[in-house]
Motif scaffolding. Structure first.
Motif, short mmCIF file in Angstrom:
data_model
loop_
_atom_site.label_atom_id
_atom_site.label_comp_id
_atom_site.label_asym_id
_atom_site.label_seq_id
_atom_site.Cartn_x
_atom_site.Cartn_y
_atom_site.Cartn_z
N ALA A 129 0.96 -1.08 -0.12
CA ALA A 129 -0.04 -0.12 0.10
C ALA A 129 0.96 1.18 -0.29
O ALA A 129 0.61 2.29 -0.49
N ARG A 130 1.93 1.15 0.93
CA ARG A 130 2.87 2.21 0.80
C ARG A 130 3.50 2.62 -0.58
O ARG A 130 3.66 3.65 -0.87
N LEU A 131 4.05 1.56 -1.16
CA LEU A 131 4.64 1.63 -2.52
C LEU A 131 3.54 2.23 -3.56
O LEU A 131 3.87 3.29 -4.27
N ALA A 132 2.17 1.91 -3.51
CA ALA A 132 1.29 2.05 -4.41
C ALA A 132 1.17 3.89 -4.23
O ALA A 132 0.96 4.47 -5.21
N ASP A 133 1.02 4.25 -2.92
CA ASP A 133 0.78 5.53 -2.61
C ASP A 133 1.97 6.42 -3.00
O ASP A 133 1.88 7.29 -3.87
N VAL A 134 3.22 6.15 -2.83
CA VAL A 134 4.41 6.59 -3.33
C VAL A 134 4.58 6.63 -4.93
O VAL A 134 4.75 7.78 -5.43
N VAL A 135 4.17 5.51 -5.41
CA VAL A 135 4.80 5.53 -6.94
C VAL A 135 3.61 6.15 -7.70
O VAL A 135 3.49 6.90 -8.74
N ALA A 136 2.14 6.32 -7.09
CA ALA A 136 0.95 7.00 -7.62
C ALA A 136 1.48 8.42 -7.44
O ALA A 136 1.34 9.21 -8.50
N ALA A 137 1.93 9.19 -6.51
CA ALA A 137 2.62 10.47 -6.62
C ALA A 137 3.64 10.90 -7.51
O ALA A 137 3.45 11.89 -8.03
N VAL A 138 4.35 9.89 -8.15
CA VAL A 138 5.54 10.09 -8.84
C VAL A 138 4.91 9.94 -10.28
O VAL A 138 5.40 10.69 -11.03
N THR A 139 4.09 9.05 -10.62
CA THR A 139 3.77 8.73 -11.99
C THR A 139 2.63 9.63 -12.26
O THR A 139 2.71 9.97 -13.46
#
Ligand code: GLV
Ligand code: MN
Ligand code: MN
Length: 430
Positions: free
Chosen positions: A337-347
């Motif tokens: 979930a943490r990766l998804a949140d961080v990656v969404a912010a970058v992409t």
């Protein structure tokens, strides 16, 4: 979010690493890679890793099992580890494994350029290691993820040392020929204690992302899978004089078993592949004395794989021996979930800071399960583990035609860098 200087820097860094790695172990005829564990091309790829680390001032440690660790910050417990592998299947593609290692070095280059406070600047809570696992593909000695299995102790080192390749060379001898001591093999508690979290970036090995219109996805889990050796025994005889009724030809049972594998895989919703076979004596005008074939079987759950193997063992009449097994893996849900949140912010940058609270309209990052095996699956029971997948427009992998677009690779680097920055900050789980 990268500014234009940082975008240019990451592009240069990616191209330099990629171009220097690309020629190593590539077969001129097929264009595929043959970087088999502890072969000359594999040693050359490992030298490339040492060089990439040295040019960044990252000291490299080699653990008991030959896995390489390049350290940004002091080697210490609870570090954030990223990387993949550099070995290949026979005639593999350029991305399977190398993309994760190259992206890891590029992510460090980017974090340094952004000067967000990495481990060597002393402001981060955790160190970062770039790992290159030895023999992930198991192409030479038959056991997948050998380096991580030995590291974690799930593979017995005595058993590993005795494994042999197609020429009868044991792993122990191959290690000695590469200047390594096979008696060192085994669970490495010191190396393990340093893994606080592991995030592996990998090319997607299917084509879900092409349809989802996303450059990057988060791994959900790995299907259970394994390798079984089927030995069919016959009787060698003359191809021109032995009546059909008098033959004991093992290729017939093998052929029936290939068709049965397909039929049972379709019935059960599984995957079954006979990708490797050795026929003895392999003469055109001789009825074979034996067929040795290897089955790769995978399914969404372990019970289905078991049903498939049991049906094929009965149908084949062969002696069947399991050579490698990887249980079902679900990656750590809170890290995911943490990766998804961080990656969404970058992409999909929706604000000036990737750490800012996500706006309600932020699109979600695809979460994908995979049938492909990874060292991340072996590490998952040891530490919070996750994966990032980079779009593969055709989905082709384990083939010279495997491909990812450069822009997507760079999007993967940006995503990985944001993940590392978030995890070394040391807040929350993972
Ligand atoms: C490794 O790539 C595997 O899934 O076999
Ligand atoms: Mn692979
Ligand atoms: Mn791989």
């Amino acid at each position: 979010m990268m500014d234009s200087d940082q975008t240019a820097l990451v592009g240069r860094s990616f191209d330099n690493l990629w171009d220097s790695l690309l020629p190593i172990g590539r077969d001129q005829r097929t264009g595929g890679y043959r970087r088999f564990a502890w072969s000359a091309p594999d040693r050359e790829a490992r030298d490339w890793f040492h060089h990439a680390a040295a040019t960044r001032g990252l000291p490299v440690e080699v653990d008991r099992n030959g896995n390489l660790w390049a350290w940004w910050g002091d080697p210490r417990p609870d570090s954030v580890v990223t990387g993949s592998h550099l070995d290949s299947v026979p005639d593999g593609g350029p991305f399977d494994g190398p993309l994760g290692v190259v992206s890891a070095f590029c992510a460090i280059d980017l974090l340094r350029a952004q000067d967000t406070g990495g481990p060597s600047e002393g402001r981060a809570h955790r160190s970062v290691a770039v790992v290159c696992f030895a023999d992930e593909e198991g192409a030479r000695f038959g056991v997948a993820c050998m380096g991580s299995r030995l590291l974690t102790g799930v593979l017995d080192p005595h058993q590993a040392r005795r494994l042999t390749d197609a020429d009868g060379i044991s792993l122990a001898d191959a290690l000695r020929a590469s200047g390594r001591d096979p008696d060192q093999l085994g669970r490495d508690d010191e190396a393990l204690s340093r893994i606080g979290a592991y995030v592996e970036l990998h090319i997607e090995q299917g084509r879900a992302l092409a349809d989802l219109d996303s450059a990057v996805a988060i791994g959900e889990g790995i299907w259970p899978h394994g390798r079984w050796r089927f030995d069919f025994t016959g009787r060698a005889d003359h191809a021109g004089t032995t009546r059909l009724a008098d033959r004991h030809d093992p290729t017939l049972a093998y052929a029936r078993t290939i068709l049965a594998a397909r039929k049972h895989a379709e019935r059960l919703g599984a995957l079954a592949t006979f990708g490797k076979v050795v026929v003895e004596p392999n003469g055109t005008n001789a009825i074979p004395s034996s067929v040795r074939a290897w089955l790769d079987a995978r399914a969404p759950d372990e019970a289905t794989v078991e049903k498939l193997i049991s049906a094929l063992t009965t149908a084949s009449g062969a002696a069947v021996d399991r050579e490698s097994w990887s249980p079902e893996v679900e990656f750590d849900p809170s890290l995911r979930a943490r990766l998804a949140d961080v990656v969404a912010a970058v992409t999909q940058p929706a604000s000036s800071s990737p750490r800012a609270a996500p706006p309600p309209h932020r699109p979600t990052v695809p979460i994908l399960a995979t049938g492909a095996g990874h060292d991340a699956g072996i590490l998952a029971p040891i530490a919070p583990t996750g994966m990032l997948f980079v779009r593969n427009p055709t989905g082709v992998s384990h083939s010279p035609h495997e491909h990812a677009d450069r822009a997507d690779c760079l999007a993967g680097v940006a995503a990985l860098a944001a993940v590392l920055e978030d995890l070394v900050g040391g807040h929350g789980n993972g």
